[in-house]
Design a protein around this motif. Sequence first.
Motif, PDB file in Angstrom:
ATOM      1  N   GLY A 115       0.831  -1.214   0.000  1.00  0.00           N
ATOM      2  CA  GLY A 115       0.000   0.000   0.000  1.00  0.00           C
ATOM      3  C   GLY A 115       0.863   1.260   0.000  1.00  0.00           C
ATOM      4  N   ARG A 116       0.193   2.415  -0.081  1.00  0.00           N
ATOM      5  CA  ARG A 116       0.921   3.705  -0.095  1.00  0.00           C
ATOM      6  C   ARG A 116       1.778   3.841   1.152  1.00  0.00           C
ATOM      7  NH1 ARG A 116      -4.004   5.014  -2.422  1.00  0.00           N
ATOM      8  NH2 ARG A 116      -4.977   5.088  -0.386  1.00  0.00           N
ATOM      9  N   MET A 117       1.189   3.615   2.314  1.00  0.00           N
ATOM     10  CA  MET A 117       1.942   3.737   3.571  1.00  0.00           C
ATOM     11  C   MET A 117       2.899   2.568   3.753  1.00  0.00           C
ATOM     12  SD  MET A 117       1.402   6.345   5.561  1.00  0.00           S
ATOM     13  CE  MET A 117       1.533   5.840   7.275  1.00  0.00           C
TER      14      MET A 117
ATOM     15  N   GLY B  17       1.219  -8.861   1.965  1.00  0.00           N
ATOM     16  CA  GLY B  17       0.146  -8.193   1.238  1.00  0.00           C
ATOM     17  C   GLY B  17      -1.181  -8.873   1.540  1.00  0.00           C
ATOM     18  N   SER B  18      -2.231  -8.457   0.824  1.00  0.00           N
ATOM     19  CA  SER B  18      -3.573  -8.939   1.179  1.00  0.00           C
ATOM     20  C   SER B  18      -3.754 -10.427   0.916  1.00  0.00           C
ATOM     21  CB  SER B  18      -4.641  -8.132   0.448  1.00  0.00           C
ATOM     22  OG  SER B  18      -4.390  -8.173  -0.917  1.00  0.00           O
TER      23      SER B  18
ATOM     24  N   THR C  80      -3.057  -1.462   6.812  1.00  0.00           N
ATOM     25  CA  THR C  80      -3.906  -2.108   5.801  1.00  0.00           C
ATOM     26  C   THR C  80      -5.156  -1.261   5.551  1.00  0.00           C
ATOM     27  OG1 THR C  80      -5.034  -3.547   7.416  1.00  0.00           O
ATOM     28  CG2 THR C  80      -2.986  -4.388   6.451  1.00  0.00           C
TER      29      THR C  80
ATOM     30  N   SER D  83      -9.821  -4.802   7.571  1.00  0.00           N
ATOM     31  CA  SER D  83      -8.902  -5.909   7.898  1.00  0.00           C
ATOM     32  C   SER D  83      -8.176  -5.736   9.214  1.00  0.00           C
ATOM     33  CB  SER D  83      -7.810  -6.023   6.814  1.00  0.00           C
ATOM     34  OG  SER D  83      -8.362  -6.234   5.556  1.00  0.00           O
TER      35      SER D  83
ATOM     36  N   GLY E  26      -1.195   1.767  12.153  1.00  0.00           N
ATOM     37  CA  GLY E  26      -1.535   3.069  11.585  1.00  0.00           C
ATOM     38  C   GLY E  26      -2.903   3.066  10.941  1.00  0.00           C
ATOM     39  N   THR E  27      -3.451   1.888  10.727  1.00  0.00           N
ATOM     40  CA  THR E  27      -4.741   1.789  10.021  1.00  0.00           C
ATOM     41  C   THR E  27      -5.849   2.398  10.869  1.00  0.00           C
ATOM     42  OG1 THR E  27      -3.907  -0.325   9.218  1.00  0.00           O
ATOM     43  CG2 THR E  27      -6.213   0.186   8.748  1.00  0.00           C
ATOM     44  N   THR E  28      -6.767   3.061  10.198  1.00  0.00           N
ATOM     45  CA  THR E  28      -7.877   3.724  10.885  1.00  0.00           C
ATOM     46  C   THR E  28      -9.077   2.765  10.999  1.00  0.00           C
ATOM     47  OG1 THR E  28      -8.296   4.683   8.729  1.00  0.00           O
ATOM     48  CG2 THR E  28      -7.230   6.082  10.345  1.00  0.00           C
TER      49      THR E  28
ATOM     50  N   ALA F 200      -2.160   4.283  16.381  1.00  0.00           N
ATOM     51  CA  ALA F 200      -1.770   5.692  16.182  1.00  0.00           C
ATOM     52  C   ALA F 200      -2.617   6.294  15.062  1.00  0.00           C
ATOM     53  CB  ALA F 200      -0.292   5.776  15.828  1.00  0.00           C
ATOM     54  N   PRO F 201      -3.593   7.115  15.391  1.00  0.00           N
ATOM     55  CA  PRO F 201      -4.391   7.734  14.317  1.00  0.00           C
ATOM     56  C   PRO F 201      -3.523   8.566  13.372  1.00  0.00           C
ATOM     57  CG  PRO F 201      -5.465   8.019  16.436  1.00  0.00           C
ATOM     58  CD  PRO F 201      -4.101   7.459  16.718  1.00  0.00           C
ATOM     59  N   ASN F 202      -2.404   9.075  13.873  1.00  0.00           N
ATOM     60  CA  ASN F 202      -1.535   9.874  13.011  1.00  0.00           C
ATOM     61  C   ASN F 202      -0.098   9.798  13.517  1.00  0.00           C
ATOM     62  OD1 ASN F 202      -0.357  12.001  11.408  1.00  0.00           O
ATOM     63  ND2 ASN F 202      -2.447  12.680  11.025  1.00  0.00           N
ATOM     64  N   PHE F 203       0.841   9.474  12.620  1.00  0.00           N
ATOM     65  CA  PHE F 203       2.258   9.374  13.007  1.00  0.00           C
ATOM     66  C   PHE F 203       3.019  10.671  12.763  1.00  0.00           C
ATOM     67  CE2 PHE F 203       1.410   4.804  12.051  1.00  0.00           C
ATOM     68  CZ  PHE F 203       1.818   4.260  13.252  1.00  0.00           C
TER      69      PHE F 203
ATOM     70  N   LYS G 163      -9.210   7.908   0.050  1.00  0.00           N
ATOM     71  CA  LYS G 163      -9.398   7.500   1.452  1.00  0.00           C
ATOM     72  C   LYS G 163     -10.746   6.803   1.651  1.00  0.00           C
ATOM     73  CE  LYS G 163      -8.921   9.184   6.176  1.00  0.00           C
ATOM     74  NZ  LYS G 163      -8.212   7.949   6.549  1.00  0.00           N
TER      75      LYS G 163
ATOM     76  N   PHE H  95       4.902  10.612   7.835  1.00  0.00           N
ATOM     77  CA  PHE H  95       4.498   9.635   8.849  1.00  0.00           C
ATOM     78  C   PHE H  95       5.626   8.675   9.239  1.00  0.00           C
ATOM     79  CE2 PHE H  95       0.767  10.523   6.033  1.00  0.00           C
ATOM     80  CZ  PHE H  95       0.098  11.361   6.917  1.00  0.00           C
TER      81      PHE H  95
HETATM   82  N1  LIG Z   1      -1.624   6.653  11.235  1.00  0.00           N
HETATM   83  C1  LIG Z   1      -1.156   7.406  10.232  1.00  0.00           C
HETATM   84  O1  LIG Z   1      -0.320   8.302  10.412  1.00  0.00           O
HETATM   85  C2  LIG Z   1      -1.649   7.141   8.861  1.00  0.00           C
HETATM   86  C3  LIG Z   1      -2.632   6.222   8.673  1.00  0.00           C
HETATM   87  N2  LIG Z   1      -3.086   5.956   7.443  1.00  0.00           N
HETATM   88  C4  LIG Z   1      -4.069   4.895   7.371  1.00  0.00           C
HETATM   89  O2  LIG Z   1      -3.374   3.699   7.029  1.00  0.00           O
HETATM   90  C5  LIG Z   1      -4.238   2.857   6.275  1.00  0.00           C
HETATM   91  C6  LIG Z   1      -3.538   2.499   4.968  1.00  0.00           C
HETATM   92  O3  LIG Z   1      -3.424   3.649   4.193  1.00  0.00           O
HETATM   93  P1  LIG Z   1      -2.818   3.589   2.716  1.00  0.00           P
HETATM   94  O4  LIG Z   1      -1.493   2.927   2.731  1.00  0.00           O
HETATM   95  O5  LIG Z   1      -2.937   4.957   2.186  1.00  0.00           O
HETATM   96  O6  LIG Z   1      -3.864   2.629   1.994  1.00  0.00           O
HETATM   97  P2  LIG Z   1      -3.633   1.707   0.712  1.00  0.00           P
HETATM   98  O7  LIG Z   1      -4.992   1.348   0.215  1.00  0.00           O
HETATM   99  O8  LIG Z   1      -2.666   2.339  -0.226  1.00  0.00           O
HETATM  100  O9  LIG Z   1      -2.926   0.397   1.302  1.00  0.00           O
HETATM  101  C7  LIG Z   1      -3.571  -0.590   2.040  1.00  0.00           C
HETATM  102  C8  LIG Z   1      -2.891  -1.903   1.669  1.00  0.00           C
HETATM  103  O10 LIG Z   1      -3.331  -2.912   2.568  1.00  0.00           O
HETATM  104  C9  LIG Z   1      -3.523  -4.093   1.819  1.00  0.00           C
HETATM  105  N3  LIG Z   1      -4.366  -4.989   2.593  1.00  0.00           N
HETATM  106  C10 LIG Z   1      -5.712  -4.969   2.740  1.00  0.00           C
HETATM  107  N4  LIG Z   1      -6.094  -5.981   3.559  1.00  0.00           N
HETATM  108  C11 LIG Z   1      -4.962  -6.621   3.922  1.00  0.00           C
HETATM  109  C12 LIG Z   1      -4.696  -7.747   4.761  1.00  0.00           C
HETATM  110  N5  LIG Z   1      -5.683  -8.397   5.372  1.00  0.00           N
HETATM  111  N6  LIG Z   1      -3.420  -8.142   4.914  1.00  0.00           N
HETATM  112  C13 LIG Z   1      -2.406  -7.506   4.313  1.00  0.00           C
HETATM  113  N7  LIG Z   1      -2.592  -6.428   3.499  1.00  0.00           N
HETATM  114  C14 LIG Z   1      -3.865  -6.011   3.319  1.00  0.00           C
HETATM  115  C15 LIG Z   1      -4.122  -3.608   0.502  1.00  0.00           C
HETATM  116  O11 LIG Z   1      -3.994  -4.598  -0.514  1.00  0.00           O
HETATM  117  C16 LIG Z   1      -3.249  -2.391   0.240  1.00  0.00           C
HETATM  118  O12 LIG Z   1      -2.060  -2.733  -0.440  1.00  0.00           O
HETATM  119  C17 LIG Z   1      -5.554   3.618   6.126  1.00  0.00           C
HETATM  120  O13 LIG Z   1      -6.446   3.229   7.135  1.00  0.00           O
HETATM  121  C18 LIG Z   1      -5.134   5.067   6.343  1.00  0.00           C
HETATM  122  O14 LIG Z   1      -6.177   5.859   6.822  1.00  0.00           O
HETATM  123  C19 LIG Z   1      -2.597   6.575   6.336  1.00  0.00           C
HETATM  124  C20 LIG Z   1      -1.641   7.531   6.458  1.00  0.00           C
HETATM  125  C21 LIG Z   1      -1.094   7.905   7.739  1.00  0.00           C
END
Ligand SMILES: NC(=O)C1=CN([C@@H]2O[C@H](COP(=O)(O)OP(=O)(O)OC[C@H]3O[C@@H](n4cnc5c(N)ncnc54)[C@H](O)[C@@H]3O)[C@@H](O)[C@H]2O)C=CC1
Length: 249
Positions: free
Chosen positions: A13-15, A36-37, A56, A60, A78-80, A105-108, A139, A222
């Motif tokens: 994923g992006r993060m 990965g997923s 993730t 999940s 980090g997941t919300t 952590a809602p935000n890093f 999002k 982050f």
């Molecule tokens: N706490 C923080 O500072 C931050 C938190 N976030 C949160 O982090 C989460 C991820 O954000 P992004 O990376 O932007 O999303 P994204 O959609 O780019 O990446 C999520 C990844 O998780 C994978 N995934 C889904 N279910 C899975 C599983 N069961 N096992 C393994 N991999 C799985 C997906 O295939 C995807 O590659 C979101 O909830 C977002 O809100 C995002 C940025 C900062």
Amino acid sequence: MNAIRVAVIGAQGRMGAQAVDAITEAEGLELVATLGSSDSLESLLEKSIDVAVELTVPASTEANVRFLVEHDIDTVVGTTGWDAEKLSGLEELLAKHADTAVLIAPNFSIGAVLAMRFAELAAPYFDSAEVVEIHHPRKLDAPSGTANHTAQRIAAARNDAGLPPVPDATEIDPNGARGAVVDGIHVHAIRQQGMTASEEIHFGSSGEALTIRTDSHSSSAFMPGIVTAVRSISDYTGLLHGLENMLDL
Ligand SMILES: NC(=O)C1=CN([C@@H]2O[C@H](COP(=O)(O)OP(=O)(O)OC[C@H]3O[C@@H](n4cnc5c(N)ncnc54)[C@H](O)[C@@H]3O)[C@@H](O)[C@H]2O)C=CC1
Ligand SMILES: O=C(O)C1=N[C@H](C(=O)O)C[C@H](O)C1
């Protein structure tokens, strides 16, 4: 000293992809698994993981984190999507795994963590408080985890100070123009192409306003927080909600 053995879940994923790079480059950390997923969490069990980083999707994350706790792996999340019910279920599970810690952590980003702390400090001094969050349109959840956490902390600070509800004469709002309401604090979510993540916290009292704003221009914002959390989570047990708990704020 042995390196901390780290797994990243959601590594494509992006993060997750950025976290893989940040952990690979960080002194004292060793990246030993990326999932990965379509990968099974079971594959982690033969790898002596010290810390898992969970990035993730809201659908999940709870099952992943519960699996990791059941196997006594400290986890940085980090997941919300963590509401009060999921958090209290996790706390109950952690009580049975006394040596294990989870950081949700809602935000890093340090800017966001400080903005939330500043908001908590300001909250008792203003009649009105509202939160506006702006994110990229990919999002999945709204309001953001950060906005929820901010509103909860503002509400708790107001409550501790004995403040009444925020003033608001709205009687007619058929389309939800006043936004979501989190613990009595209105929260507004904007989705905007080109954005990463921003939050504005608006306070007002008679004759004055205070606005606190934090901007994350890219996911790199982050990464230091993730690395800090991975390095220090073994110092803790139980549930920590918010990176501020590791920063002495
Ligand atoms: N706490 C923080 O500072 C931050 C938190 N976030 C949160 O982090 C989460 C991820 O954000 P992004 O990376 O932007 O999303 P994204 O959609 O780019 O990446 C999520 C990844 O998780 C994978 N995934 C889904 N279910 C899975 C599983 N069961 N096992 C393994 N991999 C799985 C997906 O295939 C995807 O590659 C979101 O909830 C977002 O809100 C995002 C940025 C900062
Ligand atoms: O999905 C995002 O991008 C972000 N999610 C987190 C949130 O929901 O608060 C943290 C940051 O705002 C970026």
